[in-house]
Design a protein around this motif. Structure first.
Motif, PDB file in Angstrom:
ATOM      1  N   HIS A 129      -4.871  -7.483   2.990  1.00  0.00           N
ATOM      2  CA  HIS A 129      -3.554  -7.444   2.954  1.00  0.00           C
ATOM      3  C   HIS A 129      -2.180  -7.560   4.899  1.00  0.00           C
ATOM      4  O   HIS A 129      -3.769  -8.335   4.952  1.00  0.00           O
ATOM      5  N   GLU A 147      -1.761   0.336   2.683  1.00  0.00           N
ATOM      6  CA  GLU A 147      -2.766   0.119   3.074  1.00  0.00           C
ATOM      7  C   GLU A 147      -3.573  -0.484   3.659  1.00  0.00           C
ATOM      8  O   GLU A 147      -4.905   0.268   4.227  1.00  0.00           O
ATOM      9  N   HIS A 233     -10.166  -2.748   2.176  1.00  0.00           N
ATOM     10  CA  HIS A 233      -9.381  -2.276   1.071  1.00  0.00           C
ATOM     11  C   HIS A 233      -9.828  -1.003   0.785  1.00  0.00           C
ATOM     12  O   HIS A 233     -10.262   0.161   0.725  1.00  0.00           O
ATOM     13  N   ASP A 235      -7.239   0.466  -2.183  1.00  0.00           N
ATOM     14  CA  ASP A 235      -6.455   0.087  -3.064  1.00  0.00           C
ATOM     15  C   ASP A 235      -7.462   0.603  -4.332  1.00  0.00           C
ATOM     16  O   ASP A 235      -7.280  -0.320  -5.526  1.00  0.00           O
TER      17      ASP A 235
END
Ligand code: ZN
Length: 341
Positions: A129, A147, A233, A235
């Motif tokens: 992200h 995140e 990541h 998530d």
């Protein structure tokens, strides 16, 4: 006769002067090591270390340290390149560019090379992200934990430890002013950029395509070198209260799978050793549909370190030492993968 000698003397002196003047002189600042000094002037450490030591023999301290305030001669790029590299396109791989240490922030900008276990390896690190997309957002008291900020902090810590072992590292997502952060709550921002200096695209597919393009361009430039990509990541799909880490690779990438397994094995042994009361469940599997796994050219491992919306994970991730431990463990796994290449 006297005139002749004087002339000869003058000639010799000017030649020496000429020789020295062809090297750039720089003054070491407090805290400078050879690596930082070379990097500040755009010189690659592994290619220029020997000539630097040779040129500056008299001013090198214990363990190759530098003295603040002393003047050092920098090896010239042209002579080095001419001496070491065959004049072909593939020689670029031997002259890695790597990353700008100022990204680590003031406190961590001084990176000293501990060993060369990862010499020759090139890593593309992509934290999940970023920019307009915070990824998953968890509520933590009155705070929101994004995140992308936590993935970024682990990733940039990883970049630093990889460099300490002599790797060439590229941060694909970069935050110019965050650095490595030791705070518990990492504030959410949207100013991340995409390598080398692009605004992070709006729209998920555009963003992933932008990231992939940057990696594949670099991959082509480093053709012939050992190259790997990691996406990080926080998530994961797991909702359990265990420590669940997922390592994904492309189903056709034996090399991606091998690196995933090496990191997973390191995690298993580290958790056993340091947190024997915690249940750690690592899982290596293929997930070829993930965009970056599917479209990036280097063998890739996509790691889900946990889920920032999960209470237990929040408590782990807000502690800077835990983020550092994760980075160190990933690095250990990477080293064992590289050694067994
Ligand atoms: Zn994510």
């Amino acid at each position: 006769m006297k005139t002749y000698l004087t002339l000869l003397f003058l000639l010799v002196t000017s030649l020496t002067t000429y020789g020295q003047d062809s090297y750039l002189k720089v003054v070491a600042k407090k805290g400078d090591g050879i690596y930082t000094l070379l990097r500040r002037h755009g010189l690659d450490f592994s290619n220029h270390l020997n000539s630097f030591l040779e040129l500056n023999q008299k001013n090198i301290g214990k363990d190759n340290s530098l003295f603040a305030g002393k003047t050092y001669l920098l090896p010239s790029v042209s002579s080095e390149t001419a001496a070491n590299a065959p004049a072909t396109a593939t020689s670029k791989a031997a002259v890695p560019k790597g990353m700008d240490v100022s990204l680590f922030g003031k406190k961590y900008a001084n990176v000293e090379i501990k060993d060369q276990q990862l010499k020759g390896a090139v890593y593309y690190l992509s934290s999940g992200h970023g920019g307009p997309d915070p990824g998953a957002v968890g509520k933590y008291g009155s705070y929101q934990l994004a995140e992308d900020e936590y993935a970024y902090d682990v990733t940039i810590r990883l970049a630093r430890v990889l460099m300490e072992h002599g790797a060439t590292v590229y941060m694909i997502v970069q935050d110019p002013n965050d650095g490595i952060r030791d705070e518990n709550v990492l504030l959410m921002d949207t100013d991340e950029i995409n390598y080398p200096n692009e605004k992070v695209a709006h729209g998920q597919t555009a963003r992933l395509r932008q990231r992939t393009r940057a990696i594949n361009n670099l991959y082509a430039q480093h053709k012939g070198a050992y190259q790997r990509m990691l996406a990080i990541h926080v998530d994961s799909r797991s909702k359990s209260q265990n420590i669940d880490v997922f390592f994904y690779h492309h189903e056709n990438s034996a090399l991606g799978q091998k690196m995933a397994e090496a990191i997973h094995q390191t995690f298993t042994s580290k958790y056993k050793r340091y947190q024997p009361n915690r249940d750690y469940f690592g899982n290596v599997s293929h997930r070829s549909s993930l965009y970056v796994i599917k479209y990036t050219h280097p063998p890739t491992v996509f790691i889900e370190l946990g889920n920032i919306r999960n209470d237990l994970d929040q408590r782990r991730f807000v502690i800077a030492n835990n983020r550092q431990a994760l980075a160190n463990w990933i690095c250990d796994g990477i080293i064992s993968d590289y050694k067994s290449r």
